[in-house]
Design a protein around this motif. Structure first.
Motif, mmCIF file in Angstrom:
data_model
loop_
_atom_site.group_PDB
_atom_site.id
_atom_site.type_symbol
_atom_site.label_atom_id
_atom_site.label_comp_id
_atom_site.label_asym_id
_atom_site.label_seq_id
_atom_site.Cartn_x
_atom_site.Cartn_y
_atom_site.Cartn_z
ATOM 1 N N ILE A 80 -0.642 37.543 13.425
ATOM 2 C CA ILE A 80 0.379 38.464 13.930
ATOM 3 C C ILE A 80 -0.226 39.845 14.166
ATOM 4 O O ILE A 80 0.026 40.478 15.205
ATOM 5 N N GLU A 81 -1.049 40.327 13.232
ATOM 6 C CA GLU A 81 -1.691 41.625 13.395
ATOM 7 C C GLU A 81 -2.600 41.629 14.619
ATOM 8 O O GLU A 81 -2.659 42.612 15.362
ATOM 9 N N SER A 82 -3.285 40.512 14.849
ATOM 10 C CA SER A 82 -4.159 40.401 16.017
ATOM 11 C C SER A 82 -3.359 40.464 17.316
ATOM 12 O O SER A 82 -3.759 41.134 18.283
ATOM 13 N N ILE A 83 -2.222 39.782 17.339
ATOM 14 C CA ILE A 83 -1.377 39.791 18.535
ATOM 15 C C ILE A 83 -0.809 41.188 18.773
ATOM 16 O O ILE A 83 -0.780 41.677 19.915
ATOM 17 N N ILE A 84 -0.365 41.843 17.695
ATOM 18 C CA ILE A 84 0.201 43.190 17.824
ATOM 19 C C ILE A 84 -0.848 44.162 18.362
ATOM 20 O O ILE A 84 -0.573 44.987 19.237
ATOM 21 N N GLU A 85 -2.078 44.060 17.862
ATOM 22 C CA GLU A 85 -3.151 44.944 18.314
ATOM 23 C C GLU A 85 -3.484 44.754 19.782
ATOM 24 O O GLU A 85 -3.928 45.687 20.454
ATOM 25 N N SER A 86 -3.249 43.553 20.299
ATOM 26 C CA SER A 86 -3.559 43.272 21.700
ATOM 27 C C SER A 86 -2.465 43.741 22.661
ATOM 28 O O SER A 86 -2.664 43.752 23.872
ATOM 29 N N GLU A 87 -1.298 44.117 22.116
ATOM 30 C CA GLU A 87 -0.192 44.560 22.952
ATOM 31 C C GLU A 87 -0.449 45.971 23.482
ATOM 32 O O GLU A 87 -1.002 46.820 22.784
ATOM 33 N N GLU A 88 -0.025 46.216 24.721
ATOM 34 C CA GLU A 88 -0.204 47.532 25.326
ATOM 35 C C GLU A 88 0.929 48.486 24.967
ATOM 36 O O GLU A 88 0.833 49.687 25.195
ATOM 37 N N VAL A 89 2.021 47.960 24.424
ATOM 38 C CA VAL A 89 3.146 48.795 24.017
ATOM 39 C C VAL A 89 3.234 48.799 22.493
ATOM 40 O O VAL A 89 2.675 47.929 21.814
ATOM 41 N N GLU A 90 3.964 49.780 21.974
ATOM 42 C CA GLU A 90 4.092 49.887 20.526
ATOM 43 C C GLU A 90 4.931 48.744 19.970
ATOM 44 O O GLU A 90 5.996 48.428 20.492
ATOM 45 N N VAL A 91 4.451 48.117 18.931
ATOM 46 C CA VAL A 91 5.162 47.026 18.271
ATOM 47 C C VAL A 91 5.242 47.340 16.790
ATOM 48 O O VAL A 91 4.231 47.598 16.146
ATOM 49 N N GLN A 92 6.452 47.313 16.258
ATOM 50 C CA GLN A 92 6.633 47.607 14.847
ATOM 51 C C GLN A 92 6.732 46.341 13.997
ATOM 52 O O GLN A 92 6.370 46.342 12.832
ATOM 53 N N GLY A 93 7.248 45.258 14.605
ATOM 54 C CA GLY A 93 7.419 44.090 13.765
ATOM 55 C C GLY A 93 7.661 42.796 14.516
ATOM 56 O O GLY A 93 7.683 42.743 15.753
ATOM 57 N N LEU A 94 7.853 41.757 13.735
ATOM 58 C CA LEU A 94 8.101 40.407 14.233
ATOM 59 C C LEU A 94 9.545 40.023 13.936
ATOM 60 O O LEU A 94 9.992 40.128 12.799
ATOM 61 N N ARG A 95 10.268 39.598 14.966
ATOM 62 C CA ARG A 95 11.636 39.131 14.738
ATOM 63 C C ARG A 95 11.610 37.618 14.509
ATOM 64 O O ARG A 95 11.012 36.872 15.284
ATOM 65 N N VAL A 96 12.269 37.192 13.433
ATOM 66 C CA VAL A 96 12.416 35.776 13.115
ATOM 67 C C VAL A 96 13.901 35.462 13.099
ATOM 68 O O VAL A 96 14.680 36.146 12.435
ATOM 69 N N SER A 97 14.301 34.435 13.837
ATOM 70 C CA SER A 97 15.723 34.088 13.892
ATOM 71 C C SER A 97 15.900 32.585 13.982
ATOM 72 O O SER A 97 14.996 31.859 14.405
ATOM 73 N N ILE A 98 17.061 32.132 13.565
ATOM 74 C CA ILE A 98 17.433 30.733 13.733
ATOM 75 C C ILE A 98 18.261 30.642 15.008
ATOM 76 O O ILE A 98 19.321 31.256 15.118
ATOM 77 N N GLN A 99 17.771 29.885 15.971
ATOM 78 C CA GLN A 99 18.413 29.828 17.283
ATOM 79 C C GLN A 99 19.199 28.546 17.507
ATOM 80 O O GLN A 99 19.982 28.446 18.434
ATOM 81 N N GLY A 100 18.975 27.557 16.686
ATOM 82 C CA GLY A 100 19.675 26.285 16.848
ATOM 83 C C GLY A 100 19.315 25.353 15.711
ATOM 84 O O GLY A 100 18.725 25.753 14.715
ATOM 85 N N ARG A 101 19.674 24.104 15.866
ATOM 86 C CA ARG A 101 19.408 23.122 14.830
ATOM 87 C C ARG A 101 19.389 21.730 15.406
ATOM 88 O O ARG A 101 19.941 21.460 16.471
ATOM 89 N N THR A 102 18.703 20.857 14.731
ATOM 90 C CA THR A 102 18.810 19.434 14.980
ATOM 91 C C THR A 102 19.567 18.869 13.781
ATOM 92 O O THR A 102 20.087 19.614 12.961
ATOM 93 N N ALA A 103 19.595 17.571 13.653
ATOM 94 C CA ALA A 103 20.300 16.985 12.526
ATOM 95 C C ALA A 103 19.623 17.303 11.200
ATOM 96 O O ALA A 103 20.270 17.357 10.167
ATOM 97 N N SER A 104 18.322 17.517 11.200
ATOM 98 C CA SER A 104 17.600 17.668 9.938
ATOM 99 C C SER A 104 16.749 18.925 9.827
ATOM 100 O O SER A 104 16.090 19.144 8.815
ATOM 101 N N ALA A 105 16.747 19.773 10.849
ATOM 102 C CA ALA A 105 15.894 20.960 10.805
ATOM 103 C C ALA A 105 16.463 22.070 11.676
ATOM 104 O O ALA A 105 17.253 21.817 12.594
ATOM 105 N N PHE A 106 16.045 23.293 11.369
ATOM 106 C CA PHE A 106 16.443 24.429 12.178
ATOM 107 C C PHE A 106 15.449 24.630 13.320
ATOM 108 O O PHE A 106 14.287 24.225 13.232
ATOM 109 N N GLU A 107 15.912 25.282 14.379
ATOM 110 C CA GLU A 107 15.043 25.685 15.482
ATOM 111 C C GLU A 107 14.923 27.204 15.432
ATOM 112 O O GLU A 107 15.927 27.912 15.314
#
Length: 209
Positions: free
Chosen positions: A31-58
């Protein structure tokens, strides 16, 4: 910021505060490597649950400059992790990891929580699938997963021997639909979301029924 962080922690049996989620060293470095490669300022990583299957989250992962006003924020060394309140409950105890091997590479979320239905109708339909439908299709090596329930529709996935089977449409129409509508006449539409072309029979053709 302090109040947000306090919300993020839960107490263990020993009384010590534990973070909402953890990030492995491999994931931190990536994540730090990806942030360093960005041309714009990045403060953090957003993690969210966007959906689900019968046995796991997406999940959804993305870089952001700043958190939303109601986000829960976890500080992880050089960056922060932003979690919306709706996702937080089902991310408690999860670990974000980054795996890289000869076959594939990418982020992985190990989550001790599993999806549960809070809708009474969905709970009842799940019980019907578990008690009557899956034992029936298990004889042919198949299984049915319930993905979603609306007022008049349910969405299912057909796995195992049912995926790619030429009789899948017959099983759906005369088996699953019949059992579901017998107990839930208000359900008028049963949607099969299965990609049958990638199942055990790649030349799947819907059977007439």
């Amino acid at each position: 910021m302090k109040n947000l962080l306090n919300k993020l922690h839960s107490k263990s049996k020993s009384g010590e505060q534990q973070p909402l989620l953890a990030v492995t060293q491999a994931a931190k470095e990536k994540i730090e490597s990806i942030i360093e490669s960005e041309e714009v300022e990045v403060q953090g990583l957003r993690v969210s649950i966007q959906g689900r299957t019968a046995s796991a989250f997406e999940y959804g992962l993305g870089l952001e400059n700043e958190p939303e006003s109601d986000d829960l924020v976890v500080d992880v060394d050089a960056f922060s992790v932003f979690v919306d309140p709706k996702s937080a409950e089902n991310l408690k105890g999860a670990t974000i990891d980054y795996v890289e091997d000869l076959n594939s590479s990418g982020f992985r979320i190990d989550n001790p929580n599993t999806p549960t239905w809070d809708n009474p109708k969905a709970q009842a339909i799940q019980a019907l699938i578990d008690d009557r439908i899956n034992p029936s299709v298990a004889a042919h090596g198949g299984h049915i997963d319930l993905l979603d329930v609306t007022d008049d529709s349910i969405y299912v996935h057909m796995g195992g021997g049912c995926q790619g089977c030429g009789m899948a449409s017959v099983t759906l129409k005369h088996g699953i639909e019949a059992m579901v509508r017998e107990s839930f006449p208000e359900i008028t539409n049963i949607v099969d979301t299965t990609d049958h072309a990638s199942g055990t029979n790649p030349y799947y053709q819907p059977a007439k029924g």
